[in-house]
Design an enzyme around this catalytic site. Structure first.
Site, PDB file in Angstrom:
ATOM      1  N   SER A 124       0.798  -1.215   0.000  1.00 46.84           N
ATOM      2  CA  SER A 124       0.000   0.000   0.000  1.00 46.84           C
ATOM      3  C   SER A 124       0.833   1.267   0.000  1.00 46.84           C
ATOM      4  O   SER A 124       0.275   2.355  -0.052  1.00 46.84           O
ATOM      5  CB  SER A 124      -0.932   0.000   1.221  1.00 46.84           C
ATOM      6  OG  SER A 124      -1.807  -1.092   1.150  1.00 46.84           O
ATOM      7  N   CYS A 125       2.159   1.159   0.109  1.00 46.78           N
ATOM      8  CA  CYS A 125       3.070   2.295  -0.022  1.00 46.78           C
ATOM      9  C   CYS A 125       2.621   3.508   0.779  1.00 46.78           C
ATOM     10  O   CYS A 125       1.910   4.357   0.270  1.00 46.78           O
ATOM     11  CB  CYS A 125       3.247   2.674  -1.480  1.00 46.78           C
ATOM     12  SG  CYS A 125       4.129   1.442  -2.428  1.00 46.78           S
ATOM     13  N   GLY A 126       3.001   3.580   2.019  1.00 46.53           N
ATOM     14  CA  GLY A 126       2.680   4.745   2.815  1.00 46.53           C
ATOM     15  C   GLY A 126       1.817   4.416   4.016  1.00 46.53           C
ATOM     16  O   GLY A 126       1.594   5.265   4.872  1.00 46.53           O
TER      17      GLY A 126
END
Length: 285
Positions: A124-126
């Site tokens: 999900s990057c972040g």
């Protein structure tokens, strides 16, 4: 550029594919063929249960799965794995090569809720924040590794990695990760459209070669040093990660708390050192 006498082990040639393109130059369009990096989904099944679907470059799939399972703490040795192989049957026969089935030894407990939460966060990057570092250090405590690396050796790593990236040379579209010893000799190089996948493939190779934990080794990557890459290095007990680009703030925070060394903006004799900075030895004139 001189190639090393002892070449690093590289991945298979299935990483590239020929496609049709139109080349436009100086107002003239002409049909051509081009070589691009292959990208396909890989479903990893764990004891018959779907674990994750990752987008990857085909090749070295078992190493990718082993590296991922090691990084997530599912396995602690190669003996935990009974088998890892592509599916022999699939609803779509053409997709069998995109399903990898892993069988674990009987009695090994898998925390599925924690595992899938971690994989969701990575994808999900972040989603991850600084609070997650406590959890990482609970699984992979700070390094107790006194190995050092000469600055002159580190400066040569990006060119050595690039010289071993055969698929990148053809396509310009793949990330690379390489594992080297303290003298800078590349032992293995893996490429993938995903930078994290490339690192997992390297760790999987090292696990199969009986080299994990990787004390005294360095990981060199072609892009930036993200938090996820720092976590994977720490899990494999790699004391130093080097890259031609920058580390992220969370990667630096993890490095400072775990005694991991990060080398960023590595271009010849110039670079920045973060985290455990004493691990890099600079010759004084």
């Amino acid at each position: 550029m001189k190639r090393q006498a002892h070449a690093a082990e590289s991945g298979p040639s299935e990483a590239v594919e020929s496609v049709a393109t139109t080349r436009v130059a100086r107002g003239v369009a002409s049909p051509r063929r081009d070589v691009v990096a292959r990208e396909e989904p890989l479903e990893i099944q764990l004891d018959g249960r779907s674990l994750a679907v990752v987008m990857r470059t085909p090749g070295d799939d078992p190493e990718l799965a082993l590296g991922l399972l090691w990084s997530e703490g599912v396995i602690r040795s190669l003996a935990d794995v009974v088998s890892v192989r592509h599916a022999t049957q699939a609803r779509d026969p053409d997709g069998a090569d995109n399903i990898l089935q892993v069988r674990l030894r009987e009695g090994l407990t898998v925390d599925w809720r924690r595992l899938q939460r971690n994989l969701y966060a990575s994808a999900s990057c972040g989603v991850c924040g600084k609070a997650t570092i406590d959890g990482v250090l609970g699984d992979a405590p700070p390094l107790e590794d006194d190995s050092t690396f000469a600055a002159s050796v580190l400066g040569e790593l990006p060119e050595r990695l690039l010289a071993s990236q055969a698929a990148f040379a053809e396509t310009g579209g793949l990330h690379g990760a390489g594992l080297c010893d303290h003298e800078g000799r590349l032992l293995v190089v893996r490429e993938d459209v995903g930078r994290h996948n490339a690192v997992d493939k390297v760790v999987g190779w090292a696990l199969r070669a009986g080299k994990v934990p990787l004390a005294g080794h360095a990981l060199v990557v072609s892009g930036r040093i993200s938090y996820e890459i720092a976590v994977k290095a720490l899990a494999a007990r790699v004391p130093l990660v080097a890259a031609v680009s920058a580390p992220s703030s969370l990667a630096v925070t993890l490095a400072e708390r775990s005694r991991l060394t990060l080398v960023g903006f590595l271009r010849g004799e110039s670079f920045n050192v973060y985290g455990e900075r004493r691990r890099v030895v600079v010759a004084r004139g």
